[in-house]
Design a protein around this motif. Sequence first.
Motif, mmCIF file in Angstrom:
data_model
loop_
_atom_site.group_PDB
_atom_site.id
_atom_site.type_symbol
_atom_site.label_atom_id
_atom_site.label_comp_id
_atom_site.label_asym_id
_atom_site.label_seq_id
_atom_site.Cartn_x
_atom_site.Cartn_y
_atom_site.Cartn_z
ATOM 1 N N ASP A 75 0.920 -1.171 -0.145
ATOM 2 C CA ASP A 75 -0.215 0.005 -0.014
ATOM 3 C C ASP A 75 0.816 1.216 -0.096
ATOM 4 O OD1 ASP A 75 -1.369 -2.385 1.234
ATOM 5 O OD2 ASP A 75 -3.060 -0.971 1.392
ATOM 6 N N LYS A 76 2.073 1.252 0.472
ATOM 7 C CA LYS A 76 3.228 2.285 0.494
ATOM 8 C C LYS A 76 2.332 3.198 1.336
ATOM 9 C CE LYS A 76 5.390 0.951 -3.824
ATOM 10 N NZ LYS A 76 6.411 0.080 -2.958
ATOM 11 N N GLU A 77 1.758 3.092 2.582
ATOM 12 C CA GLU A 77 1.428 4.106 3.562
ATOM 13 C C GLU A 77 1.828 3.973 4.757
ATOM 14 O OE1 GLU A 77 -2.757 5.413 3.254
ATOM 15 O OE2 GLU A 77 -2.991 4.169 1.579
ATOM 16 N N LYS A 78 1.397 4.815 5.960
ATOM 17 C CA LYS A 78 1.708 4.756 7.283
ATOM 18 C C LYS A 78 0.706 3.917 7.860
ATOM 19 C CE LYS A 78 3.877 9.074 7.541
ATOM 20 N NZ LYS A 78 3.856 10.710 8.406
ATOM 21 N N PHE A 79 1.317 2.845 8.759
ATOM 22 C CA PHE A 79 0.239 1.880 9.747
ATOM 23 C C PHE A 79 -0.692 2.718 10.210
ATOM 24 C CE2 PHE A 79 -0.985 -0.834 12.822
ATOM 25 C CZ PHE A 79 -1.061 -2.034 12.450
ATOM 26 N N ILE A 80 -0.504 3.903 10.667
ATOM 27 C CA ILE A 80 -1.488 4.627 11.599
ATOM 28 C C ILE A 80 -2.689 5.035 10.642
ATOM 29 C CG2 ILE A 80 -0.408 6.863 11.103
ATOM 30 C CD1 ILE A 80 -1.087 7.690 13.923
ATOM 31 N N ASN A 81 -2.504 5.115 9.262
ATOM 32 C CA ASN A 81 -3.764 5.381 8.515
ATOM 33 C C ASN A 81 -4.719 4.240 8.260
ATOM 34 O OD1 ASN A 81 -2.340 7.814 7.890
ATOM 35 N ND2 ASN A 81 -1.671 7.337 5.959
ATOM 36 N N GLY A 83 -6.405 3.613 11.071
ATOM 37 C CA GLY A 83 -7.423 4.160 11.586
ATOM 38 C C GLY A 83 -7.049 4.280 13.068
ATOM 39 N N PHE A 84 -5.783 4.701 13.338
ATOM 40 C CA PHE A 84 -5.330 4.652 14.840
ATOM 41 C C PHE A 84 -5.264 6.278 14.912
ATOM 42 C CE2 PHE A 84 -4.383 0.151 13.706
ATOM 43 C CZ PHE A 84 -5.116 -0.438 14.703
ATOM 44 N N HIS A 85 -5.513 6.934 14.395
ATOM 45 C CA HIS A 85 -5.242 8.500 14.652
ATOM 46 C C HIS A 85 -5.960 8.806 15.822
ATOM 47 C CE1 HIS A 85 -3.126 9.968 11.218
ATOM 48 N NE2 HIS A 85 -3.923 9.146 10.482
ATOM 49 N N LEU A 86 -5.239 9.436 17.062
ATOM 50 C CA LEU A 86 -6.033 9.731 18.186
ATOM 51 C C LEU A 86 -6.594 10.987 18.510
ATOM 52 C CD1 LEU A 86 -3.150 7.848 20.263
ATOM 53 C CD2 LEU A 86 -5.295 7.185 20.161
ATOM 54 N N LYS A 87 -5.999 12.055 17.666
ATOM 55 C CA LYS A 87 -6.406 13.324 17.979
ATOM 56 C C LYS A 87 -8.273 13.404 17.989
ATOM 57 C CE LYS A 87 -5.950 18.129 16.499
ATOM 58 N NZ LYS A 87 -5.308 19.115 15.314
ATOM 59 N N ASN A 88 -8.810 13.935 19.048
ATOM 60 C CA ASN A 88 -10.211 14.327 19.198
ATOM 61 C C ASN A 88 -10.913 12.737 18.933
ATOM 62 O OD1 ASN A 88 -9.812 16.942 19.657
ATOM 63 N ND2 ASN A 88 -9.718 17.064 17.244
ATOM 64 N N LYS A 89 -10.390 11.832 19.325
ATOM 65 C CA LYS A 89 -11.042 10.530 19.037
ATOM 66 C C LYS A 89 -11.336 9.918 20.533
ATOM 67 C CE LYS A 89 -10.885 10.975 14.719
ATOM 68 N NZ LYS A 89 -11.734 11.872 14.044
ATOM 69 N N SER A 90 -10.944 10.386 21.631
ATOM 70 C CA SER A 90 -11.213 9.748 22.835
ATOM 71 C C SER A 90 -12.603 9.602 23.102
ATOM 72 C CB SER A 90 -10.563 10.444 23.860
ATOM 73 O OG SER A 90 -11.027 11.565 24.166
ATOM 74 N N TYR A 203 -17.383 7.080 7.391
ATOM 75 C CA TYR A 203 -17.098 8.544 7.518
ATOM 76 C C TYR A 203 -15.888 9.131 8.071
ATOM 77 C CZ TYR A 203 -22.238 8.251 6.237
ATOM 78 O OH TYR A 203 -23.382 8.093 5.677
ATOM 79 N N THR A 204 -15.264 8.484 9.089
ATOM 80 C CA THR A 204 -14.273 8.912 9.785
ATOM 81 C C THR A 204 -13.037 8.440 9.673
ATOM 82 O OG1 THR A 204 -14.502 7.588 11.731
ATOM 83 C CG2 THR A 204 -15.873 9.516 11.610
ATOM 84 N N LYS A 205 -12.818 7.264 8.930
ATOM 85 C CA LYS A 205 -11.830 6.391 8.777
ATOM 86 C C LYS A 205 -10.812 6.125 9.876
ATOM 87 C CE LYS A 205 -12.649 6.457 4.431
ATOM 88 N NZ LYS A 205 -13.815 7.591 4.427
ATOM 89 N N ASN A 206 -11.608 6.114 11.056
ATOM 90 C CA ASN A 206 -11.042 5.829 12.320
ATOM 91 C C ASN A 206 -11.620 4.600 12.967
ATOM 92 O OD1 ASN A 206 -10.493 6.259 15.442
ATOM 93 N ND2 ASN A 206 -9.153 7.702 14.183
ATOM 94 N N LEU A 207 -10.735 3.490 13.925
ATOM 95 C CA LEU A 207 -11.097 2.468 14.403
ATOM 96 C C LEU A 207 -11.523 2.298 15.563
ATOM 97 C CD1 LEU A 207 -8.297 0.150 12.600
ATOM 98 C CD2 LEU A 207 -11.114 0.109 12.183
ATOM 99 N N ASN A 290 -8.612 13.646 4.175
ATOM 100 C CA ASN A 290 -7.028 14.219 4.534
ATOM 101 C C ASN A 290 -6.519 12.939 5.006
ATOM 102 O OD1 ASN A 290 -7.592 16.656 3.955
ATOM 103 N ND2 ASN A 290 -7.798 17.429 5.945
ATOM 104 N N VAL A 291 -7.101 12.048 5.684
ATOM 105 C CA VAL A 291 -6.287 10.951 6.385
ATOM 106 C C VAL A 291 -6.366 9.793 5.346
ATOM 107 C CG1 VAL A 291 -6.610 9.039 7.788
ATOM 108 C CG2 VAL A 291 -7.133 11.419 8.872
#
Length: 296
Positions: A75-81, A83-90, A203-207, A290-291
């Motif tokens: 995929d040639k991307e970052k693993f965090i992509n 869906g592991f971005h933490l900003k404003n996700k708590s 909708y958010t691409k976050n896990l 963006n993500v």
Amino acid sequence: MDNINSQINGWKRILSFILPFIFVTGIFQLTGAAIFDVNITDINCLKTTFQHFIINFFGLTGLLLLLWFFIKFVDKEKFINLGFHLKNKSKHFYIGILLGFFIMGFAYLLLSQLDEIIYVKTVFRIKEIILSIGLFIIVAINEEVLIRGYVLRNLMYSFNKYTALIISSILFSVIHGFNPNMSWLSYLNLFLAGILLGISYIYTKNLWFPIALHFSWNFFQTLFGFNVSGQNLYSLIEFKMTKYNGLNGGTFGFEGSFFCIIIQLIIITILLIYYNKPLLSEVTDFEATNVFTSKK
């Protein structure tokens, strides 16, 4: 990443992932079974929470290593992509935990009031509770990273988000096909669970929300005495069923019941309304884009 190339190759990457996934996770699970003397030649031989924990832990280790390789070199991307971005996700995580608790608590109270289940006793074992927490965290991460983080994410490169969600949800129900006591109700509920767990991701691409809900759903389901997807594990509360039927879910657990279908449809509807609010939809789609399109 080249977006046009991604659109063409999203589903191809999934196909290329299948055989390595089966091989690598199988090797890791067999290794864990050999180290801890667990017989996994027959799934029904997995009796204890510890045995389930060991097999799932080694399987997750193999999956994460394989995913890291694919994300980095294919995929040639970052693993965090994934869906592991933490900003404003708590808050998403906490909502998922609370939602699973309230669903299973409500299910227990409802079926008790209808005399579908009868309380027997409470069995408090701190070691089993800790192992159950660990087990269901692993299961949630395992299935969400695989189905939502990799499969659904790549399907969205090749199809519109709703088509991708339906395909991934079908796959989610199919991979549980070897679980004990499956029925058509079980398959339908697992399909709806795939929709429920995947809606926030498209909708958010976050896990974090699906991981939290998946963990909470399974953990509190077993604490309240239900089987989890057909598997009988430690329960804090033990009850007996007056009879096995489509109201109480029988030996498959609450996920084999008509009530589960109704509850999931209600929550799915609420989430769709929430994410399709005009203003919020624009914000989440902008965030997700963006993500989703960020380069290494």
